[in-house]
Design a protein around this motif. Structure first.
Motif, PDB file in Angstrom:
ATOM      1  N   ILE A  23       0.367   0.591 -13.451  1.00  0.00           N
ATOM      2  CA  ILE A  23       1.813   0.843 -13.349  1.00  0.00           C
ATOM      3  C   ILE A  23       2.126   1.609 -12.066  1.00  0.00           C
ATOM      4  O   ILE A  23       3.166   1.418 -11.454  1.00  0.00           O
ATOM      5  CB  ILE A  23       2.329   1.596 -14.603  1.00  0.00           C
ATOM      6  N   ARG A  24       1.239   2.483 -11.664  1.00  0.00           N
ATOM      7  CA  ARG A  24       1.421   3.166 -10.385  1.00  0.00           C
ATOM      8  C   ARG A  24       0.118   3.120  -9.611  1.00  0.00           C
ATOM      9  O   ARG A  24      -0.742   3.975  -9.768  1.00  0.00           O
ATOM     10  CB  ARG A  24       1.912   4.605 -10.593  1.00  0.00           C
ATOM     11  N   GLY A  25      -0.029   2.073  -8.829  1.00  0.00           N
ATOM     12  CA  GLY A  25      -1.248   1.914  -8.047  1.00  0.00           C
ATOM     13  C   GLY A  25      -1.023   2.345  -6.610  1.00  0.00           C
ATOM     14  O   GLY A  25       0.107   2.543  -6.168  1.00  0.00           O
ATOM     15  N   PHE A  74       0.840  -1.188   0.000  1.00  0.00           N
ATOM     16  CA  PHE A  74       0.000   0.000   0.000  1.00  0.00           C
ATOM     17  C   PHE A  74       0.882   1.247   0.000  1.00  0.00           C
ATOM     18  O   PHE A  74       1.747   1.386   0.869  1.00  0.00           O
ATOM     19  CB  PHE A  74      -0.893   0.012   1.237  1.00  0.00           C
ATOM     20  N   ARG A  75       0.685   2.109  -0.969  1.00  0.00           N
ATOM     21  CA  ARG A  75       1.422   3.378  -0.992  1.00  0.00           C
ATOM     22  C   ARG A  75       0.483   4.469  -1.480  1.00  0.00           C
ATOM     23  O   ARG A  75      -0.118   4.321  -2.544  1.00  0.00           O
ATOM     24  CB  ARG A  75       2.627   3.293  -1.939  1.00  0.00           C
ATOM     25  N   ASN A  76       0.405   5.528  -0.714  1.00  0.00           N
ATOM     26  CA  ASN A  76      -0.491   6.618  -1.086  1.00  0.00           C
ATOM     27  C   ASN A  76       0.205   7.503  -2.122  1.00  0.00           C
ATOM     28  O   ASN A  76       0.606   8.616  -1.834  1.00  0.00           O
ATOM     29  CB  ASN A  76      -0.863   7.402   0.170  1.00  0.00           C
ATOM     30  N   GLU A  77       0.365   6.950  -3.333  1.00  0.00           N
ATOM     31  CA  GLU A  77       1.079   7.672  -4.399  1.00  0.00           C
ATOM     32  C   GLU A  77       0.325   8.961  -4.691  1.00  0.00           C
ATOM     33  O   GLU A  77      -0.896   8.960  -4.838  1.00  0.00           O
ATOM     34  CB  GLU A  77       1.144   6.818  -5.671  1.00  0.00           C
ATOM     35  N   PRO A  78       1.040  10.097  -4.784  1.00  0.00           N
ATOM     36  CA  PRO A  78       0.355  11.388  -4.913  1.00  0.00           C
ATOM     37  C   PRO A  78      -0.535  11.486  -6.150  1.00  0.00           C
ATOM     38  O   PRO A  78      -1.665  11.904  -6.062  1.00  0.00           O
ATOM     39  CB  PRO A  78       1.485  12.407  -4.976  1.00  0.00           C
TER      40      PRO A  78
HETATM   41 MG    MG Z   1       7.872   4.849  -5.495  1.00  0.00          MG
END
Ligand code: MG
Ligand code: ATP
Length: 573
Positions: free
Chosen positions: A155-157, A144-148
């Protein structure tokens, strides 16, 4: 490889909701096609459901990853995604991850963005002696990453699957071995996934390691910029990439220094225009603060300062560009009029400027420049480094072939972590003499969804996906052109049975209520490598058609020879 997923499926039963259009936010090919081919559906920004067709690919990729991880002695774990925040505080990573870390409300928990802490915690409690080492522990699990700004589909979840592994060794030599084993396993995994990839050495940034490498795929959809040499294979992130720099071609005669009034001339382009000279006769000045001391950085023409290279060139310490309001105090002039003549600052010049003469730069006096600067004659307090960005067409440092600058997606990353996590969490072992040492760790990640998305980025056309034969959700797409025709239906049923018996993975379009044209479009969209088309006309001659999705080539085959032909095409025994 022993096949785990060999069952054929009927299109009338499997849920593959294909669509003609993709939603407006899908812009890159893999995102568009995974949506259109019914592989994924969005739930919220950066959060996707994998539907049966998409999940089949996940299982295939995981099968390859597990095979190669097991082959290097990896042992599969399944660690909790829900972690007590306390453990993450011990390593300072609640702060280091900042907004990227998901916190669970009303409990002191976080959702794990990676698992170094948990591995080190297990090692701290259960690895006691040098006899317990080395270890390679891995898992394939949700992160889990709260990608901005989650975009580019999977590809960027904000939630994604990662194969993460961790090596535990007693010393750095051991770590070197575990690291090499991983590098080799990664090459095998990406090759088995039929990806064209390249490797770059990366600076290990926030992870705090001392050696690391990234596995990249060239793609317009990428967020990293890399430099690659197609001739010798040299590749590097543009932040640190080097090129073979051609020596500056000096003019035969050096003019003398001359102050020129240049009202309102600020940029290099304006200067070149004003004086009617090429930009390569201009030296651009930038002021940086290195450990509280100002330095003057000179670049050729419009070249930008590569701050990462500058940082590496200067060695230890902090570096930042000077603020606009600091400039006149430091140099006597504002940005646009700063230069190397009559300055006390240490000068750092890009290597491209070595030996340059008849150059123009700022006069350290607003609205004035100085011409006739001879770098050899006039500048003494100067050091030259390669601090420019490599540009398309620059020559390779190794083989002098022209370099390409490309966008790329990171597929995998391998790090030598050292003892940062083992020290923070007390993961120690006793050696032969009973002395205690911290365990030396490595950490290695692969994005599972990224493999699938990159495969599609590299293998598609305007009609849809083109899965490689070696890694596809199914191998054969059996299409009954008109299922209401009894002869077509009975032939298809027989062929479907035979393919299943022969371990050919078949998706069978047995739908009665859709037209032939619709079936063909769907088949090209979802991209199974071989299509077997059963139609009335050919059937009368006891034949069916094989169409290669990649080339569009078609050929007629005797029904009795079909299975053998498919096995040959698919390299099956
Ligand atoms: Mg990263
Ligand atoms: P990036 O620079 O692309 O954000 P990262 O450096 O944060 O990647 P790592 O922490 O090294 O990535 O994670 C290991 C692997 O996990 C990456 O190489 C990538 O394949 C995958 N990965 C990382 N972040 C994401 C994400 N948000 N969505 C999907 N996969 C990801």
């Amino acid at each position: 490889m022993k096949k785990l997923i060999s069952k054929g499926m009927r299109l009338s039963k499997i849920f593959i909701p294909t669509t003609k259009e993709a939603p407006a936010d899908a812009v890159i090919p893999s995102h568009v096609l995974m949506m259109r081919a019914g592989m994924i559906r969005p739930l919220a920004a950066g959060i996707y459901s994998f539907l049966p067709f998409g999940y089949r690919m996940i299982k295939k990729v995981c099968e390859i990853i597990r095979r190669e991880m097991d082959a290097i002695g990896g042992q599969e774990f399944h660690l909790p995604a829900l972690n007590p925040k306390e453990i993450w505080e011990k390593t300072g990573r609640v702060e280091a991850f900042g907004d990227i870390l998901f916190h669970v409300k009303n409990r002191d928990y976080v959702l794990a963005p990676t698992h170094e802490e948990i591995i080190a915690e297990i090692a701290a409690n259960h690895v006691k002696s040098y006899r317990d080492l080395p270890q390679i522990w891995y898992q394939i699990q949700t992160k889990f990453r709260n990608e901005p700004r989650p975009r580019s589909g999977v590809i960027r979840g904000r939630q994604f699957l990662m194969k993460d592994s961790y090596s535990l060794d007693r010393d750095w030599e051991g770590l070197d071995k575990s690291y090499e084993l991983h590098a080799e396993a990664y090459r095998k995994i990406f090759s088995a996934c039929k990806l064209k990839f390249f490797e770059v050495g990366a600076s290990s940034g926030a992870m705090g390691g001392t050696g690391s490498q990234e596995f990249m795929v060239e793609s317009e959809a990428g967020e990293d910029t890399c430099v690659i040499c197609d001739n010798c294979g040299y590749a590097a992130n543009v932040e640190i990439a080097k090129a073979n720099s051609t020596p500056y071609k000096r003019d035969d005669n050096s003019e003398s220094l001359k102050e020129i009034h240049t009202p309102n001339v600020k940029t290099i382009d304006e200067l070149a225009e004003f004086l009617k000279i090429p930009t390569t006769k201009c030296a651009k000045s930038r002021v940086y603060i290195h450990n509280d001391t100002p330095i003057l950085v000179l670049m050729l023409g419009n070249d930008e300062v590569n701050e990462e290279k500058l940082r590496i060139a200067l060695g230890a310490g902090k570096i930042r560009p000077a603020h606009p309001e600091e400039l006149s105090e430091i140099t006597g002039a504002d940005a646009g009029s700063i230069g190397p003549i009559e300055t006390n600052l240490q000068i750092i010049a890009d290597i491209k400027l070595k030996g340059a003469n008849n150059m123009v730069s700022g006069a350290n006096k607003n609205d004035y420049h100085i011409s006739g600067i001879d770098f050899d004659r006039d500048l003494s307090n100067i050091k030259y480094y390669d601090i420019h960005y490599v540009q398309e067409g620059d020559l390779c440092v190794n083989c002098k072939s022209p370099l390409r600058v490309v966008k790329a997606i990171e597929l995998g990353h391998i790090f030598k972590l050292g003892t940062k996590y083992s020290e923070a969490l007390g993961a120690k072992f006793l050696d032969e003499k009973g002395e205690e040492h911290p365990i030396v760790m490595g950490s290695y990640g692969i994005g599972v969804e990224r493999i699938i998305a990159c495969l599609i980025e590299q293998n598609h056309d305007e009609k849809g996906i083109i899965w490689p034969k070696e890694i596809a959700p199914f191998q054969v797409h059996l299409i009954g052109v008109n299922m209401k025709n009894d002869e077509i239906r009975s032939t298809c049923e027989k062929l479907y049975f035979e393919m299943n018996e022969s371990d050919i993975e078949v998706l069978y379009d047995d739908r009665e209520d859709v037209s032939a044209g619709y079936k063909f479009n769907d088949a090209d969209l979802i991209g199974i490598p071989l299509q077997v088309i059963v139609g009335e006309k050919n059937l009368a001659k006891n034949k069916v058609e094989i169409k290669h999705r990649a080339t569009g080539n078609k050929k007629l085959v005797e029904i009795g020879l079909l299975i053998r032909t498919l096995q040959d095409e698919l390299f099956l025994p």
